[in-house]
Design a protein around this motif. Structure first.
Motif, short mmCIF file in Angstrom:
data_model
loop_
_atom_site.label_atom_id
_atom_site.label_comp_id
_atom_site.label_asym_id
_atom_site.label_seq_id
_atom_site.Cartn_x
_atom_site.Cartn_y
_atom_site.Cartn_z
N ASP A 360 0.86 -1.18 0.00
CA ASP A 360 0.00 0.00 0.00
C ASP A 360 0.90 1.23 0.00
OD1 ASP A 360 -3.03 0.85 0.58
OD2 ASP A 360 -1.70 2.22 1.63
N ASP A 362 2.25 4.85 0.68
CA ASP A 362 2.12 5.86 1.73
C ASP A 362 2.22 7.24 1.11
OD1 ASP A 362 2.06 3.79 3.58
OD2 ASP A 362 4.24 3.79 3.79
N GLU A 404 -3.10 -0.04 -4.15
CA GLU A 404 -2.77 -1.31 -3.52
C GLU A 404 -2.28 -2.31 -4.58
OE1 GLU A 404 -5.17 -2.51 0.21
OE2 GLU A 404 -6.64 -1.65 -1.17
N SER A 451 4.23 0.70 2.47
CA SER A 451 4.07 -0.23 3.59
C SER A 451 3.72 -1.59 3.03
CB SER A 451 2.97 0.25 4.54
OG SER A 451 3.33 1.49 5.13
N TYR A 476 -1.27 -3.26 7.48
CA TYR A 476 -1.76 -2.15 8.30
C TYR A 476 -0.99 -2.04 9.61
CZ TYR A 476 -5.51 -0.72 5.25
OH TYR A 476 -6.20 -0.21 4.19
N LYS A 479 1.87 0.09 8.79
CA LYS A 479 1.51 1.51 8.78
C LYS A 479 1.44 2.06 10.21
CE LYS A 479 -0.99 1.85 4.41
NZ LYS A 479 -0.19 2.98 3.90
N GLN A 480 0.90 1.25 11.14
CA GLN A 480 0.79 1.70 12.52
C GLN A 480 2.17 1.89 13.15
OE1 GLN A 480 -1.67 -1.19 14.48
NE2 GLN A 480 -3.48 -0.74 13.23
N ARG A 483 4.96 3.32 9.03
CA ARG A 483 4.95 3.34 7.57
C ARG A 483 6.34 3.12 6.97
NH1 ARG A 483 0.07 5.68 5.53
NH2 ARG A 483 -1.27 6.42 7.22
N ASN A 484 6.35 2.95 5.66
CA ASN A 484 7.60 2.79 4.91
C ASN A 484 8.45 1.65 5.47
OD1 ASN A 484 8.91 3.75 2.59
ND2 ASN A 484 10.50 4.65 3.83
#
Length: 754
Positions: A360, A362, A404, A451, A476, A479-480, A483-484
């Motif tokens: 996904d 960012d 995505e 991510s 996800y 991301k939490q 990210r990256n």
């Protein structure tokens, strides 16, 4: 019409018919001649390549012999130089004894001399070289310039070949000698020189072999490499397209050139003649068989052409329909429908595959909202192109939504030692790295991140219907966590998603009180990848149902509960106690590295808690994240760091290359070593820019007398790259994975760390 005219007309038609019947045979004859000529040329080219490769192998052997016999006495005398640096008042007797130990009759060393304050006062062998005592390089016109160059450069310099006073020719290597002076400064003591016999060296390396198959030449007088003049062999060798290789020694090199005696192509003439006879026989056979098949071929040719054309048209129509139905119109990548079909095929066939990665972007939505969909579409096509460039041919890349993507990793022929998780994580790193560079869209430079969620070995960990959802959950979580980056799916993530925050907090507090958060140990090695120099203590939650959970699975909850200090202290206490227990068993771990959190560094009682350590503080390294910015840090943090250094603890900067530390920070802190972030280490094998950046950090550490540790070594190529740029310490899965205290004890026993 007369008989003669009919006869003439019938004969002309017969010749035309005969010509048409055998015209294909003439084409085949022409083709056979042409192809035969090309094959013959190719055979000759391959033969020349094989000949060059054979010469290259022979040259490699000679190079190894030259480097070995040249560098062996140089390195031996380097040890004598080191001893002389600690014993500047060394006597002639001790000098002769040490020189005798580092040389022998087969070393090729003619003599060794020491010149304090540029005046020779030590020689070996003494009897043959006593007359050289008192020679002042400052006054000697022949040797003054070379001696001064060594003193000014502060480096070893090999000169020659030169004519020797005692006869013959040789190479003169000179070492600068420095001794400790006032204020920990090094003072120039003088020079140590070693003379290596040229005929002995060339004879040992096979350069002078009269029966050898090669004509050799050497260039690079005084170690000047390819830019230096020729000092051995005939200049004609350089004009015959020779094989060349560098002969390396400290701070200099020569170039070895070689061609076969008799010139190129002189070794396989008989084989080439035999090959051409075979080629002629084969060509004649083909032409003869073609003559027999001409009539049948001409009748079938028309029908085959028609059928082939219709088949091509149908195939083109089918391909176009397939592309439209199963591919994304923008990026031309497979779409969600195509991905679902491949997943269903894998589920039905039960064919094992490493796993899948959900991606996904960012920051893509911000670009799309600010610059419009046209810019967003252009950016997506560039991203898809970069993904294609870094993925392997067997990997399956699909676009399943706006920003995505999904990658199915499908290696064609995995080896028996194939590690699925390592393969997936390496693929994720390449994908994250490829989008980290800016994109140029509509004249604007755009930066985004990526991510990734990894599902490893899906057929043994989840039902096919859950494959994408598990990878999506891991994505996800990435991301939490900032990210990256990528996160590998663990079953604990499923259970964690079913728990309330209060349940997760209670479970963590219970584990902390019962001591189920315990240290694991990952060995650290010297640059050779074999010599153990220490280990890093890593936290693992030993969950009764979910097994071992890494910090990625519980540190967010720990931060919310503000129990990071307790976890770090528990890991520190148990790790140092285990180190002491190993000491009592005679198993010596040279150094233990332990993470120190930002909260701990701001704890006024930190120094007092570390006073009663069961092991010597100088064997414990405290790891500080680079993000702990020290240029204008708070007073308590600075006091704690200074107190740690005063107590004897080593200080390391962890994940260097990801934060904001400056040169001023390093000068202020003076850490023992820098631990380079894994993304930079792993990227150095793929990106020249990353390799140069890694080398720059190593040079900076060397200038500040700071060791450099390369983290995340997961392949042999990464180990070799880190070693090549000068990293002192290596750590990563390729060398050793984190292990329990019991397994670490067995590891120490096997390596006889006593």
């Amino acid at each position: 019409m007369t008989t003669d005219s009919r006869t003439t007309g019938g004969g002309r038609l017969g010749w035309l018919h005969l010509l048409r019947s055998y015209l294909p045979s003439f084409y085949v004859l022409f083709a056979v001649i042409l192809v035969g000529f090309l094959i013959d040329r190719q055979y000759v080219v391959i033969d020349r390549q094989e000949e060059r490769e054979a010469v290259r192998r022979q040259v490699a052997t000679i190079r190894a012999q030259l480097e070995g016999h040249l560098n062996a006495p140089i390195q031996a005398v380097r040890g004598l130089v080191a001893t002389l640096s600690t014993e500047p008042q060394m006597s002639q007797a001790r000098f002769s004894m040490l020189a005798e130990q580092v040389t022998d009759r087969n070393s090729g060393v003619v003599n060794i001399a020491g010149a304090r304050d540029m005046v020779i006062n030590l020689v070996h062998p003494y009897d043959q070289n006593a007359s050289a005592l008192g020679l002042d390089y400052n006054l000697n016109d022949a040797q003054r310039e070379a001696a001064f160059r060594v003193r000014e450069s502060g480096q070893f310099i090999l000169a020659g070949p030169v004519d020797l006073v005692q006869g013959g020719r040789g190479f003169v290597g000179r070492f600068p000698v420095f001794v400790p002076g006032e204020g920990n400064r090094l003072s120039f003591w003088g020079l140590t020189s070693v003379v290596i016999d040229q005929p002995w060296l060339f004879q040992k390396a096979g350069v002078l072999d009269p029966d050898g198959p090669l004509e050799l030449a050497l260039a690079g007088t005084d170690g000047t490499g390819a830019g230096g003049p020729l000092f051995h062999g005939h200049p004609e060798v350089l004009g015959q397209n020779p094989i060349s290789t560098d002969i390396l020694f400290p701070n200099g090199s020569w170039v070895l050139y070689a061609v076969p005696k008799g010139g190129w192509g002189s070794t396989h003439l008989a084989a080439i003649r035999s090959w051409r006879v075979v080629l002629i026989i084969f060509g004649a056979t083909v032409v003869a068989m073609t003559l027999l098949a001409n009539r049948l071929a001409s009748q079938r040719e028309g029908m085959i052409d028609q059928l082939s054309e219709r088949e091509r048209q149908l195939e083109a129509m089918n391909r176009q329909a397939e592309i439209q139905a199963l591919h994304d119109h923008l990026t031309q990548l497979p779409n969600r429908r195509f991905l679902d079909r491949r997943l269903a095929e894998l589920a039905r066939s039960r064919r094992p595959f490493p796993g899948l990665i959900q991606l996904d972007l960012d920051g893509f939505k911000d670009v799309n909202d600010q610059y419009g969909h046209a810019v967003g579409d252009t950016l997506l096509t560039q991203i898809a192109d970069r993904f294609r460039a870094v993925l392997k041919p067997d990997d399956f890349l699909a676009r399943i939504g706006g920003d995505e993507f999904v990658v199915l990793c499908l290696p064609d022929d995995p080896t028996p030692r194939f590690d699925a998780r390592e393969y997936l994580e390496e693929t994720a790193r390449r994908l994250i790295e490829c989008v980290s560079h800016p994109f140029l869209v509509a004249g604007q430079s755009q930066r985004i991140g990526l991510s990734a969620g990894i599902l490893s070995d899906p057929q043994s960990t989840a039902l096919p219907s859950d494959w994408l959802s598990h990878a999506d959950r891991a994505m996800y979580l990435a991301k939490q966590e900032g990210r990256n980056r990528f996160v590998t799916f663990q079953p604990a993530q499923v259970d964690a998603s079913d728990q309330t925050p209060r349940d997760r907090a209670n479970a963590l507090l219970e584990a902390l009180s019962e001591g189920r958060i315990r240290p694991f140990f990952q060995p650290q090695f010297a640059a050779d990848g074999r010599s153990l120099v220490g280990a890093e203590a890593l936290a693992r939650w030993d969950h009764p149902e979910l097994g071992l959970i890494t910090p990625a699975g519980f540190m967010t909850t720990a931060r919310n509960l503000k129990v990071e200090n307790e976890i770090d202290q528990q890991i520190f206490d148990r790790a140092t106690a285990q180190m002491a227990a190993w000491d009592s068993e005679g198993l010596i771990l040279p150094r233990l590295s332990v993470n120190v959190s930002f909260r701990q560094l701001n704890d006024p009682g930190l120094s007092a808690r570390l006073a009663d350590l069961p092991v010597s503080p100088d064997r414990v390294a405290m790891e500080l994240l680079e993000s702990v910015y020290l240029d204008e840090g708070n007073a308590q943090l600075t006091r704690n760091v200074n107190a740690l250094v005063e107590q004897g603890f080593q200080v390391e900067i962890d994940d260097f290359g990801t934060g904001f530390s400056s040169i001023v920070s390093l000068l202020k802190l003076r850490p023992r070593r820098l631990k380079i972030d894994r993304m930079l280490v792993q990227g150095a094998t793929r990106s020249p820019e990353n390799r140069r950046l890694l080398a720059t950090i190593v040079d900076m550490g060397r200038a500040l007398e700071i060791e450099v540790c390369a983290e995340g070594i997961e392949t042999r190529a990464q180990l070799l790259t880190a070693r090549a740029v000068g990293c002192n310490v290596m750590q990563g899965f390729f060398l050793a994975r984190p292990m329990s205290a019991k397994d670490m004890g067995e590891f120490l026993r096997e390596r006889r760390c006593v």
